[in-house]
Design a protein around this motif. Sequence first.
Motif, mmCIF file in Angstrom:
data_model
loop_
_atom_site.group_PDB
_atom_site.id
_atom_site.type_symbol
_atom_site.label_atom_id
_atom_site.label_comp_id
_atom_site.label_asym_id
_atom_site.label_seq_id
_atom_site.Cartn_x
_atom_site.Cartn_y
_atom_site.Cartn_z
ATOM 1 N N VAL A 15 0.840 -1.197 0.000
ATOM 2 C CA VAL A 15 0.000 0.000 0.000
ATOM 3 C C VAL A 15 0.875 1.247 0.000
ATOM 4 N N GLU A 16 0.588 2.150 -0.914
ATOM 5 C CA GLU A 16 1.317 3.404 -1.000
ATOM 6 C C GLU A 16 0.323 4.562 -1.155
ATOM 7 N N LEU A 25 -3.453 3.217 7.448
ATOM 8 C CA LEU A 25 -3.547 2.234 6.370
ATOM 9 C C LEU A 25 -3.896 0.865 6.951
ATOM 10 N N HIS A 26 -4.845 0.222 6.322
ATOM 11 C CA HIS A 26 -5.198 -1.146 6.676
ATOM 12 C C HIS A 26 -4.590 -2.104 5.645
ATOM 13 N N ARG A 27 -4.582 -3.320 5.974
ATOM 14 C CA ARG A 27 -4.100 -4.334 5.026
ATOM 15 C C ARG A 27 -5.172 -4.578 3.966
ATOM 16 N N THR A 45 -9.966 -4.514 -1.530
ATOM 17 C CA THR A 45 -10.653 -4.018 -0.338
ATOM 18 C C THR A 45 -9.779 -4.168 0.886
ATOM 19 N N ASP A 46 -10.012 -3.295 1.857
ATOM 20 C CA ASP A 46 -9.388 -3.432 3.168
ATOM 21 C C ASP A 46 -10.413 -3.875 4.211
ATOM 22 N N PHE A 47 -11.648 -4.221 3.730
ATOM 23 C CA PHE A 47 -12.752 -4.677 4.572
ATOM 24 C C PHE A 47 -13.200 -3.591 5.561
#
Length: 253
Positions: A15-16, A25-27, A45-47
């Motif tokens: 992620v950038e 930032l989420h995974r 998506t990061d949910f």
Amino acid sequence: MNFEKFEPIFGEPKVEWADSDSGLLHRFLFHVSAPHSSDLVVRVTDFHSNTWEAKRSVLQLEDMRDEVGIGGSWSDFVDYVVASIKSEDVKIVLQGCSNSDGAAYARLVAQKSKGMPRISILLTKLMGSAASEAVANLSLELFKAFKSMENLVAQEQEHSLQLKKEISAEKERNESIQNQVLYSKRQRLQKMNFSDKTDVSTSLTCNGLQDSPGKQVAQSTVSTKVANRVIPAHRRAKVRGALLKDMEDDKDN
């Protein structure tokens, strides 16, 4: 030109943020599939508050192919896209204000290896029920992939177990055959040794009768009798008289 036999791809991109104002930032998780064999669908998506999607038809991908500058056949291009998405150099680039609704823009960037052309796909942000449906579909596809992999692993384990049983049975058969061969060799050697001993005993019996102990005793007895035989008296007297007579004759002469 289509996407027949296209296997779904799952991955976790880096992620950038394209600008300096980056928030929490989420995974992320991405899913690339071809549900209709004529369209390529990308979902990321990061949910949480960031769910994105992109749909590319064959014609749109042909245009991207010209922009990227990848030659060769259509299948070569698809193979390159797949290899790029499966590589470790896959990232999602976010842009725009970071607030409760997440980033405003996003792009999926993939590269097969350094120095190779980059695949860049602009994503459309999903909101509300569309985002929930995309997340649900991605989760369901992920579960299907997991079950498929689980079944494949179970099949491989069963196949491996069957092979181990076959190898064990084959090993036992080989050991049994080897034992039979060794037993047969021992039997033949025992028969050969017994036959040799029998031949030697028979030869000694047939050719060595004169040297047998009983015969040697008999011969010794006969020799002793001959050696100890006494000459009759009348014969001994005659011999002595003859000798005396001869001696007297010699004196007279």
